[in-house]
Design a protein around this motif. Structure first.
Motif, short mmCIF file in Angstrom:
data_model
loop_
_atom_site.label_atom_id
_atom_site.label_comp_id
_atom_site.label_asym_id
_atom_site.label_seq_id
_atom_site.Cartn_x
_atom_site.Cartn_y
_atom_site.Cartn_z
N MET A 420 0.83 -1.19 0.00
CA MET A 420 0.00 0.00 0.00
C MET A 420 0.87 1.26 0.00
N THR A 421 2.01 1.19 0.67
CA THR A 421 2.95 2.32 0.65
C THR A 421 3.43 2.57 -0.78
N THR A 422 3.78 1.49 -1.47
CA THR A 422 4.21 1.60 -2.87
C THR A 422 3.09 2.16 -3.74
N GLY A 423 1.88 1.65 -3.55
CA GLY A 423 0.76 2.09 -4.34
C GLY A 423 0.43 3.56 -4.12
N TYR A 424 0.53 4.01 -2.87
CA TYR A 424 0.22 5.41 -2.57
C TYR A 424 1.26 6.34 -3.18
N ALA A 425 2.51 5.93 -3.14
CA ALA A 425 3.56 6.73 -3.79
C ALA A 425 3.30 6.85 -5.28
N ASP A 429 2.64 10.22 -7.60
CA ASP A 429 3.42 10.51 -8.81
C ASP A 429 2.50 10.77 -10.00
N VAL A 430 1.45 9.97 -10.11
CA VAL A 430 0.50 10.15 -11.21
C VAL A 430 -0.15 11.52 -11.13
N TRP A 431 -0.60 11.90 -9.94
CA TRP A 431 -1.28 13.18 -9.78
C TRP A 431 -0.35 14.35 -10.05
N GLN A 432 0.83 14.31 -9.49
CA GLN A 432 1.75 15.43 -9.64
C GLN A 432 2.22 15.59 -11.08
N ALA A 433 2.38 14.48 -11.79
CA ALA A 433 2.81 14.54 -13.19
C ALA A 433 1.65 14.77 -14.14
#
Length: 519
Positions: A420-425, A429-433
Motif C-alpha cells: 500500500m505504501t508503494t501504491g500510494y507513492a 506521482d501520477v497526480w503530480q505529473a
C-alpha cells in the motif's frame, strides 16, 4: 428460546455486511485488540461520561417492562469498563442485583454448544458435513419431509437449516427432559416443517441434538465437556448448567408479570435440552467470555492463548445462510431503517443503517438476555433480566449506538502494508505529473487497457483545473491489506482517492480513482 417476538427480537434484528470505501467497493475488515486474559472492572473516563445515559436506557426499560432485576455490562478492549445491577434478585428478601448475581441466559447458551462442536471438529473427531445420524444413531431411518430432501448434517443443526419447526415456547419447557426421555424422543422421530437445507428456521430441538452429539463424541456429558474445555479455562467459576446447585442467595429468581403482579416461575432442573439454553452465569463471569471472544479479532500471527483457536471463534459469527432484509424493529432507532440478517452458529449477524454487529438473545420462563458484539471495534454490550422472555434488546442496542457515536466503538485501523505504501507513492506521482505513465512500472497490466494514457491525461488535467494544487502529504487510510483511500486538501476543494492493488507478487495498482469533492 430467543423467541423472536417474546424475547424482544425478530429476524430483522440481527445482521452484518460490507462497508464501502470512497468510490471503491472493499470487503468488510474486522479489527481487534491484543488478547486479554482477564476482565477486571476498570474505570474508563470516556465510558464513565456516558453512564448517566446508559443507566437511563436500562432503568427505563426495567420500569416499563416490569422486570424485577437486571444487570448490564460493557466490555471494551478486553476489559469490563462498566457493570451495574438494577432492581432486586428476588421478591422476598429483596437482595439487590450485583455483578455476581446468577442469571439464566437462555439461548445465549447456544454459542457455547456451537463452540464445543467446532472444538471437536478442530480435534478431528467429527466434520461439520458429517451426517448427524453418524453420531446420533436414533436419527437413522427418520422419515424426511420429501423423498429427495438431503439428510441432516451437523452443519444444518448449527445453522437451523435441518427442517425442524420453530419450537418456541415448546422447546423451553423441554429443559428438564432426562437423557433417556430425549433418547425416546429421538427414536420416535419428529415431523418436519420444510425440506432440509431450504431455509433457516430456529430450532431448540436441533441444538439439543448437538448436545447429544457432543456427549457421544467426547464420551462425557456435554455440560462437563463445555465446562472443562471453555468455562474453566476462562475462569468462569460461577457459570454452569445445574441451577439447583447454585449457592443459596446467589441467584436471580425468575418471574413473569401477569395480572399486574409478579408470578414466580418454576426452577427448571438441568436436563438433556440444556445445550440449547441451560447456562446460568454472572455479569462478572460473562464479561470474561465476551473479552475472550473479542480477542479473536483481528486475524494475526502469534501464539494462541485461549481455550479454542481464534479462527474457530471467528467462524461461529460468519452469517452465511438465507440472508433476510426487513425493517428494523421499532424502539431501536429513529426513522425507517432496513436490517440485513443472517444466522451463523449460535449468533445472528446484522447490518443496518447505524450498526454492524453480531448478536443473540435469550428468552426463557423467568429470564431474558441479550448480547451485542462489535468485533471490529473490540466492544461488547450484554444484559440479563429476571422477567420471562424479557430480553433487554432496546437499551443494549441504544448503548452500542451511543458508544459508536461517541467514538468508543470505531473500527481499529488496518496495518499499512509495504504494497500500500508503494501504491500510494505511485498515486502521488501520477497526480503530480498529470500522467498515468509517470508510474507505469507500478500499474497492473489492465490499467492502460481499461483507460488509455491520453484519456488519463485529459481526466487528470480536468481535475487539476477543478481543485488546483493539492497537499499530498496526508497518510493513506488502509481499508484492507490491498485497498486504501485518501483525501487531499487542495486550493479549490478536496480530492478523494482510492487504490486497489492487483493480486501480483510485486505490488501493482489495478484500480486508481480520483474524485473532486467540493468544500
Amino acid at each position: 428460546m430467543a423467541a423472536r417476538a417474546r424475547a424482544g427480537i425478530d429476524r430483522s434484528n440481527d445482521g452484518e455486511g460490507a462497508m464501502k470505501a470512497m468510490a471503491l467497493a472493499v470487503a468488510l475488515v474486522m479489527g481487534g485488540p491484543a488478547v486479554a486474559q482477564s476482565t477486571p472492572v476498570e474505570t474508563s473516563a470516556s465510558v464513565q461520561a456516558l453512564e448517566p445515559q446508559i443507566g437511563q436506557f436500562f432503568e427505563t426499560w426495567l420500569r416499563e417492562q416490569h422486570a424485577p432485576g437486571l444487570v448490564y455490562g460493557i466490555v471494551r478492549d478486553g476489559r469490563l469498563v462498566a457493570v451495574r445491577g438494577l432492581g432486586t434478585q428476588d421478591q422476598q428478601a429483596k437482595r439487590p442485583v450485583t455483578a455476581d448475581t446468577r442469571f439464566r441466559i437462555a439461548s445465549m447458551s447456544k454459542a457455547f454448544t456451537a463452540l464445543a462442536i467446532l472444538d471437536l471438529r478442530d480435534q478431528g473427531k467429527l466434520r461439520l458435513d458429517d451426517l448427524a445420524e453418524t453420531y446420533v444413531p436414533e436419527m437413522r431411518g427418520w422419515k424426511y419431509a420429501t423423498s429427495d430432501a438431503p439428510r441432516i448434517r451437523i452443519r444444518d443443526l448449527l445453522t437451523h437449516t435441518a427442517g425442524f419447526v420453530d419450537d418456541n415456547p415448546w422447546g423451553d419447557r423441554q429443559q428438564v427432559l432426562t437423557e433417556a426421555e430425549f433418547t425416546a424422543m429421538l427414536k420416535a422421530g419428529v415431523p418436519f416443517s420444510r425440506p432440509q437445507q431450504s431455509a433457516m428456521e430456529y430450532s431448540n430441538f436441533g441444538y439439543a441434538t448437538l448436545g447429544r452429539i457432543i456427549s457421544n463424541v467426547s464420551g462425557k456429558p456435554y455440560q462437563r465437556y463445555i465446562t472443562e474445555r471453555i468455562l474453566t479455562p476462562l475462569g468462569m467459576t460461577s457459570t454452569g448448567y445445574d441451577v439447583l446447585a447454585s449457592p443459596p442467595g446467589s441467584r436471580a429468581i425468575g418471574y413473569r408479570w401477569e395480572n399486574g403482579a409478579y408470578l414466580r416461575e418454576p426452577d427448571m432442573k438441568d436436563g438433556a435440552f440444556g445445550a440449547m439454553g441451560g447456562v446460568e452465569t454472572t455479569a462478572s463471569d460473562y464479561a470474561k467470555y465476551v473479552a475472550w471472544l473479542l480477542s479473536a479479532w483481528p486475524a494475526r500471527d502469534g501464539a494462541e492463548r485461549g481455550p479454542l483457536k481464534r479462527s474457530t471463534v471467528r467462524e461461529i459469527v460468519q452469517g452465511s445462510n438465507f440472508a433476510e432484509l426487513a425493517d428494523r424493529r421499532a424502539g431501536l432507532g429513529e426513522g425507517v431503517c432496513k436490517q440485513a440478517t443472517a444466522y451463523a452458529m449460535g449468533w445472528r449477524v446484522i447490518q443496518d443503517c447505524d450498526l454492524s454487529y453480531v448478536t443473540h438473545t435469550g428468552g426463557y420462563p423467568g429470564y431474558g438476555s441479550v448480547v451485542i458484539l462489535m468485533p471490529e471495534a473490540g466492544v461488547g454490550v450484554f444484559a440479563f433480566s429476571s422477567r420471562t422472555y424479557g430480553a433487554p434488546v432496546p437499551p443494549a442496542y441504544k448503548v452500542a449506538r451511543l458508544m459508536k457515536d461517541a467514538g468508543l466503538a470505531t473500527r481499529r485501523p488496518v496495518a499499512l502494508t509495504p504494497g500500500m505504501t508503494t501504491g500510494y507513492a505511485a498515486a502521488r506521482d501520477v497526480w503530480q505529473a498529470g500522467d498515468i505513465l509517470a508510474a507505469r512500472d507500478r500499474m497492473a497490466m489492465n490499467m492502460l487497457m481499461d483507460r488509455s494514457a491520453a484519456n488519463w491525461r485529459a481526466e487528470l488535467a480536468r481535475l487539476h483545473g477543478q481543485v488546483g494544487a493539492c497537499a499530498t502529504d496526508t497518510p493513506i487510510e488502509p481499508v484492507t491489506a490491498m485497498a486504501g483511500r485518501f483525501r487531499w486538501r487542495c486550493d479549490k476543494g478536496d480530492l478523494a482517492g482510492s487504490i486497489l492493488l492487483a493480486p501480483t507478487p510485486v505490488p501493482s495498482i489495478q484500480e486508481l480513482r480520483f474524485v473532486a469533492v467540493p468544500r
